[in-house]
Design an enzyme around this catalytic site. Structure first.
Site, short mmCIF file in Angstrom:
data_model
loop_
_atom_site.label_atom_id
_atom_site.label_comp_id
_atom_site.label_asym_id
_atom_site.label_seq_id
_atom_site.Cartn_x
_atom_site.Cartn_y
_atom_site.Cartn_z
N ASP A 73 38.90 41.77 47.28
CA ASP A 73 39.50 41.03 46.17
C ASP A 73 38.40 40.22 45.49
OD1 ASP A 73 39.06 39.09 48.14
OD2 ASP A 73 41.13 39.25 48.82
N ASP A 75 37.37 36.51 44.04
CA ASP A 75 37.69 35.09 44.02
C ASP A 75 36.84 34.37 42.98
OD1 ASP A 75 39.43 35.54 46.13
OD2 ASP A 75 37.91 35.10 47.64
N ASP A 157 30.71 28.60 54.38
CA ASP A 157 30.29 28.82 55.76
C ASP A 157 28.90 29.46 55.89
OD1 ASP A 157 31.37 31.17 54.72
OD2 ASP A 157 32.86 31.44 56.30
#
Ligand code: ATP
Ligand code: MG
Length: 466
Positions: A73, A75, A157
């Site tokens: 997807d 983002d 992260d």
């Protein structure tokens, strides 16, 4: 000020830091083409930029495009607040549990749009102590402070997940040397690894997930603390772990993921009973789990559906015999002992990982089916074939056999039975009546002594104990 605080904690040698000025890769310096990107994602970015906000594609999609993988997807990260984003689109909805996000809908496609966020302030900056952002082990409990683009890069992260692509200028902004780590196939945490794992222990699972999916190494300073910090997963809400575990095992790389989870001591945190079975009965347990995960990977590659229930049933199955035996030693007959052991095992497991009822019920049904498959006389075989759980139960039987369980050819029998015509089926059932049929065979044929020895070979539903 916050930035200063973070910098003062950092030793420049070991830690991946974000820079205040990013490295900029122009379109000639990277392989991403606008044509590979969802036109809806591009239109969200363009619209936000035209309205005066910063907006980029970010995270997994940029990483995957650089690796020539089809992104799952797209983002978007933006300086606009969720309310400001919503105001720009007719088809936008604010959602969010942990933090607010905007889903911009285009038919079936959703472009997830998140406002730049910052790492959360330290506790001592909080005015209200019970709103404290971290618990004693440093885990972030709230994470909803908006920030600048640079803050946003810093709170992500891994370096490979902190790349920002602007489809208008076709440039990539790289604050954390993510392009370098992509090139070198390294999963590296941004910031101090121990602190980042303490803030959110799920990052340990994510490190493993990306290492497996991308076939990357976990950079050594990011890998080193995992084994010691693995017990922090106990403090993560069980519902979140369920989501993560599905991502781990339904990624198409489940076997490799499992190996890494075991190596890093994470597997036992997720599946304590299964990990105990791995110690007690290593060959059988490991083979069964690998074969189950291998089937899952194959099905995903082939675009087939997979049911998490089957997977959980397999991961937990090797933990059953020890419990059944314990209950039998306390005087419980075999079948109730099996039922009780199954119940105990699932109840314990859902405390760790919140497997919803819609999956735990089929786990029980798959296991129950293992007790019923050996009992085929009369109309039983045909009734079983009609059972909606037959296919899963049969596949599970084959899985057990593939791990070396002795069932006296029960899997082959069922394979043949499914292929047989009516009269062949009647013949197969007649042939059975001359033989013993397993634990629930009619009482009159039960003989002590020899029966007990043979029950395993007849496909009794208990997994192989050592
Ligand atoms: P996938 O291909 O599996 O979707 P992804 O990188 O897009 O990979 P997501 O879980 O969709 O992973 O998260 C999107 C982005 O949000 C990540 O790339 C990362 O930058 C950031 N992110 C997600 N989870 C965390 C976390 N626990 N801590 C910090 N940043 C995170
Ligand atoms: Mg994603």
């Amino acid at each position: 000020m916050l930035k200063k605080l973070f910098k003062s904690f950092r030793s420049p040698l070991r830690r991946a830091q974000t820079k205040s000025t990013p490295q900029v890769l122009s379109s000639s310096q990277h392989p991403i083409k606008r044509s590979e990107i969802s036109r809806y994602a591009i239109s969200v970015v363009e619209r936000l930029q035209q309205a005066g906000y910063q907006a980029y594609l970010v995270g997994g999609c940029v990483r995957d495009l650089l690796l020539d993988i089809d992104p799952k997807d797209f983002d978007v990260a933006t300086s606009a607040t969720p309310e400001q984003v919503r105001a720009e689109f007719r088809n936008a909805r604010i959602i969010g549990r942990r933090f607010k996000l905007v889903h911009v809908h285009f038919g079936r496609e959703i472009i997830e749009t998140a406002t730049f966020r910052a790492n959360h302030p330290q506790d001592d900056e909080e005015e209200d102590s019970h709103l404290s952002s971290r618990n004693e082990s440093g885990r972030i409990l709230r994470d909803n402070v908006y920030g600048t683009l640079e803050d946003d890069a810093q709170r992500r992260d891994f370096t490979i997940n902190a790349l920002y692509y602007d489809p208008v200028t076709e440039r990539i902004l790289d604050y954390a040397n993510g392009a370098h780590d992509i090139h070198n196939h390294l999963v590296r945490l941004i910031g101090d690894p121990t602190q980042r794992y303490q803030e959110d222990p799920v990052r340990m699972l994510r490190a493993v997930r990306f290492a497996a999916k991308l076939d990357f190494d976990i950079e050594k300073h990011s890998a080193a603390p995992i084994y010691k910090l693995a017990p922090l997963l106990a403090g993560v809400p069980a519902a979140r772990l369920f989501d993560e575990v599905l991502k781990l095992f339904l990624s198409g790389y489940a076997i490799y993921t499992y190996e890494l989870l075991v190596d890093y001591g994470l597997y036992g945190q997720l599946f304590p009973a299964s990990a105990a079975a791995l110690k007690q009965n290593p060959d059988y347990t490991d083979t069964l789990i690998r074969n189950a995960l291998g089937n899952t990977d194959l099905r995903i590659q082939q675009g087939k559906t997979v049911t998490p229930a089957f997977l959980f049933a397999a991961l937990l199955w090797p933990a059953l015999p020890a419990r059944v035996i314990r209950l039998q030693e306390r005087g419980m007959p075999p079948i109730p002992a099996m039922q009780e052991a199954a119940h105990e095992l699932i109840s314990e497991q859902v405390q760790r990982i919140a497997v919803p009822k819609r999956f735990t019920l089929p786990i029980r049904e798959i296991w129950d089916m293992q007790e019923r498959l050996p009992r085929r006389s009369g109309k039983r075989a045909d009734l079983l074939l009609e059972n909606p759980r037959f296919r899963a139960g049969y596949d599970f039987l084959l899985l057990r056999e593939s791990a070396g369980e002795q069932t006296g050819g029960l899997g082959d029998w069922w394979t043949d039975y499914q292929d047989a015509n009516d009269s062949e089926r009647r013949g197969m059932i007649r042939d059975l009546s001359s033989k013993d049929e397993g634990p629930n065979a009619p009482r009159k044929r039960r003989r002590s002594g020899s029966k007990r020895k043979r029950s395993g070979a007849d496909g009794a539903a208990q997994p192989a104990a050592d």
